[in-house]
Enzyme design. Structure first.
Site, short mmCIF file in Angstrom:
data_model
loop_
_atom_site.label_atom_id
_atom_site.label_comp_id
_atom_site.label_asym_id
_atom_site.label_seq_id
_atom_site.Cartn_x
_atom_site.Cartn_y
_atom_site.Cartn_z
N HIS A 320 1.04 -1.32 0.32
CA HIS A 320 -0.18 -0.02 -0.17
C HIS A 320 0.84 0.61 -0.30
O HIS A 320 1.71 1.32 0.80
CB HIS A 320 -1.00 0.12 1.24
N ASP A 377 -8.12 -5.76 0.27
CA ASP A 377 -8.59 -6.09 -0.71
C ASP A 377 -8.16 -7.54 -0.90
O ASP A 377 -8.28 -8.66 -1.77
CB ASP A 377 -7.80 -5.48 -2.65
N1 CMC Z 1 3.94 -6.90 -4.37
C1 CMC Z 1 5.57 -7.53 -4.63
N2 CMC Z 1 5.89 -6.53 -4.53
C2 CMC Z 1 5.75 -4.87 -4.46
C3 CMC Z 1 4.05 -4.83 -4.26
C4 CMC Z 1 3.36 -6.38 -4.18
N3 CMC Z 1 2.02 -6.24 -4.57
N4 CMC Z 1 4.09 -4.06 -4.09
C5 CMC Z 1 5.10 -2.69 -4.44
N5 CMC Z 1 5.71 -4.52 -4.33
C6 CMC Z 1 7.14 -3.94 -4.29
C7 CMC Z 1 7.71 -3.14 -5.78
O1 CMC Z 1 7.90 -3.64 -6.12
C8 CMC Z 1 8.98 -2.08 -5.34
O2 CMC Z 1 10.38 -2.66 -4.69
P1 CMC Z 1 11.51 -1.94 -5.25
O3 CMC Z 1 11.74 -1.05 -4.11
O4 CMC Z 1 12.17 -3.28 -5.11
O5 CMC Z 1 11.15 -1.86 -6.64
C9 CMC Z 1 8.34 -1.57 -4.00
O6 CMC Z 1 7.45 -2.45 -3.31
C10 CMC Z 1 7.46 -0.37 -3.66
O7 CMC Z 1 6.83 -0.22 -4.39
P2 CMC Z 1 6.06 0.66 -5.62
O8 CMC Z 1 5.12 0.09 -6.88
O9 CMC Z 1 7.00 1.64 -5.89
O10 CMC Z 1 4.77 1.47 -4.61
P3 CMC Z 1 3.56 1.63 -4.28
O11 CMC Z 1 3.46 2.92 -3.77
O12 CMC Z 1 4.10 2.75 -5.51
O13 CMC Z 1 1.88 0.41 -5.07
C11 CMC Z 1 0.61 -0.20 -4.74
C12 CMC Z 1 1.13 0.36 -4.12
C13 CMC Z 1 -0.69 -0.73 -3.49
C14 CMC Z 1 -0.31 -0.65 -6.53
C15 CMC Z 1 1.34 -1.29 -4.62
O14 CMC Z 1 1.71 -2.45 -3.50
C16 CMC Z 1 0.89 -2.94 -5.67
O15 CMC Z 1 0.46 -2.85 -6.80
N6 CMC Z 1 -0.58 -3.73 -5.12
C17 CMC Z 1 -0.22 -4.49 -5.77
C18 CMC Z 1 -1.82 -4.24 -6.34
C19 CMC Z 1 -3.23 -4.00 -4.71
O16 CMC Z 1 -3.24 -5.08 -4.59
N7 CMC Z 1 -3.91 -3.06 -5.14
C20 CMC Z 1 -4.59 -2.83 -4.42
C21 CMC Z 1 -4.28 -1.55 -3.21
S1 CMC Z 1 -4.99 -1.20 -1.44
C22 CMC Z 1 -6.90 -0.41 -2.11
C23 CMC Z 1 -7.17 0.49 -2.78
O17 CMC Z 1 -6.21 1.26 -3.19
O18 CMC Z 1 -7.76 0.07 -4.37
#
Ligand code: CMC
Length: 443
Positions: A320, A377
């Site tokens: 998140h 989720d």
């Molecule tokens: N699985 C594996 N690695 C992850 C995940 C994940 N679900 N989420 C983040 N990371 C890693 C990412 O690869 C990155 O690693 P590195 O530093 O080595 O490059 C690091 O964690 C930071 O990730 P980010 O993409 O910069 O994080 P963000 O804040 O931009 O993204 C997120 C937040 C929710 C989009 C992301 O965690 C994600 O894609 N999660 C899976 C999809 C999901 O469950 N979404 C629902 C979110 S909660 C409800 C809502 O908002 O609707």
């Protein structure tokens, strides 16, 4: 550029600008610091460009507050979520979804009289105009319910010109809220019946909000659906926990669209589109698809975690932008999920797989270092599946829950005397000026 004054006493931040390299007036400038009611500190860069020539760059807005808001408070480090000051745990335990919606939109928990009046309005608004039903008939039966929901919400505005006025006061907002909250349930249930090729079930004005939705979804002409209390309670919690989450992608979209002066129907409809993606609300569907794949004999949980660490894909329902410890909504939903399965006396192998996956991930350095925990989720889809909601409607369910939050933010912005149209800047990285190349001279 951190504020240089001590927290609590901060009024300005001093920022060093390297003017010599950028051809801009270098030097130190002072910027005001805004302090939120929970002692959050923000450097106000509103006059930065005027005063220095610089703009800020923050892709994904990880460090940028787009507004001041009094609706929802999140402390991502501590796993705290409050609506208008009330802890989410208490609201989920004791409130109805309709009460929470009124709290979010109007700022206070409603009195008994106000709640009853609003419930009456919700009932009045349950039916769709016949014209809207003809719209439905134009959709292909395999159309995605999120596309239908967004289109129908926008179309709904055409049938309520009195609610599109720029003279929106509390009474009109109450009517618009009742219209939107009621119609989304009817639209969602109608779209489900249509994809099933079944007759649409009319709403029943004698039922509560959640019971009425379940009735429209699952009653049949020859058999009325009477949901167990635990199902109604689980659905209520699901909706309350999804009702608002401050400046997420869809809410920011609603505010962005609303900032142009667009009406509440158009703005909320844009929120549905933004929510659809798998990184946002679409994750609830993606989680179940992932768990189903594992269950169907694909990779086992350990292999899945290894692939995630190899960056082959993301573990859906994990991570998140704001929560860096735990997501309080996921905690409540995991418990709700267990209780629901227990009371109904059913088991779901997907819950076992989800728990196994979470167990592996939560002890693995990759996830610990990146502070990745189950989000809202991760368990919600198992609840929806147990209730009988079809997979392609999971994000529609999220939308039904989020409608009050979108309306609350739209109205907060609408009433903001300092409202300006949202218009971010960019750092241009394209080609420099070049002469036009006529068609016959191109390679
Ligand atoms: N699985 C594996 N690695 C992850 C995940 C994940 N679900 N989420 C983040 N990371 C890693 C990412 O690869 C990155 O690693 P590195 O530093 O080595 O490059 C690091 O964690 C930071 O990730 P980010 O993409 O910069 O994080 P963000 O804040 O931009 O993204 C997120 C937040 C929710 C989009 C992301 O965690 C994600 O894609 N999660 C899976 C999809 C999901 O469950 N979404 C629902 C979110 S909660 C409800 C809502 O908002 O609707």
């Amino acid at each position: 550029m951190p504020p240089t004054t001590a927290p609590g006493a901060a009024e300005v931040a001093r920022v060093q600008l390297p003017g010599a390299h950028a051809g801009l007036p270098g030097s130190e400038i002072e910027l005001p610091v805004v302090i939120g009611s929970e002692d959050e500190h923000a450097v106000d860069v509103g006059r930065l460009r005027d005063r220095s020539g610089y703009i800020t760059l923050d892709p994904g807005f990880g460090n940028t507050a787009a507004c001041k808001s009094a609706i929802t408070y999140i402390d991502g480090e501590e796993g705290i979520l409050r609506y208008r000051g009330y802890p989410i745990e208490e609201l989920a335990e004791s409130s109805s979804f309709v009460e929470v919606a009124m709290l979010l939109i109007f700022g206070e928990l409603p009195s008994k009289e106000r709640l009853e009046r609003f419930r009456g309005m919700l009932t009045d608004e349950q039916l769709l105009h016949e014209g809207m039903r003809y719209h439905f008939e134009g959709f292909p039966s395999h159309g995605h319910p999120m596309a239908m929901l967004s289109a129908m919400i926008n179309a709904c505005g055409c049938y309520h010109p009195e609610l599109l006025s720029s003279e929106m006061d509390e009474e009109r907002l109450l009517r618009a809220t009742a219209t939107l909250m009621s119609k989304v349930c009817t639209i969602a249930a109608f779209s489900y019946k249509m994809t099933m090729g079944r007759r649409m079930e009319y709403p029943d004005p004698s039922l509560s909000y959640c019971r009425n939705f379940l009735h429209m979804m699952f009653s049949k002409p020859h058999r009325r659906y009477e949901p167990p209390l635990q199902v109604v309670r689980a659905l209520t919690k699901f909706l309350i926990l999804h009702a608002d989450h401050e400046q997420n992608c869809s809410t920011s979209t609603v505010r962005m669209v609303g900032s142009s002066g667009a009406n509440v129907f158009a703005s909320v409809s844009s929120g549905v589109c933004a929510l659809w993606g798998p990184l946002h609300g679409g994750a609830n569907m993606a989680v179940i698809e992932m768990l189903q794949q594992i269950h169907a004999g694909g990779d086992d949980p350990r292999t899945v975690v290894a692939k995630v660490k190899d960056k082959k894909f993301r573990l859906m329902g994990f991570g998140h932008r704001v929560y860096k410890n735990f997501d309080p909504r996921a905690k409540i939903l995991e418990q709700t999920c267990s209780e629901l399965l227990d009371v109904l006396g059913v088991s779901d192998p997907l819950l076992d797989i989800a728990r196994e996956l979470a167990g592996i991930a939560l002890t693995d350095d990759y996830f610990l270092e990146r502070k990745l925990y189950p989000n809202v989720d991760f368990y919600s889809g198992i609840i929806l599946r147990t209730i009988g909601i079809p997979l392609n409607m999971y994000t529609v369910m999220f939308s039904i829950g989020r409608v009050p939050g979108w309306i609350a933010h739209w109205y907060e912005l609408f009433r903001d005397p300092d409202r300006r149209i949202a218009r971010p800047r960019q750092v241009y990285v394209g080609s420099g000026k070049r002469p036009y190349v006529p068609m016959d001279a191109r390679g």
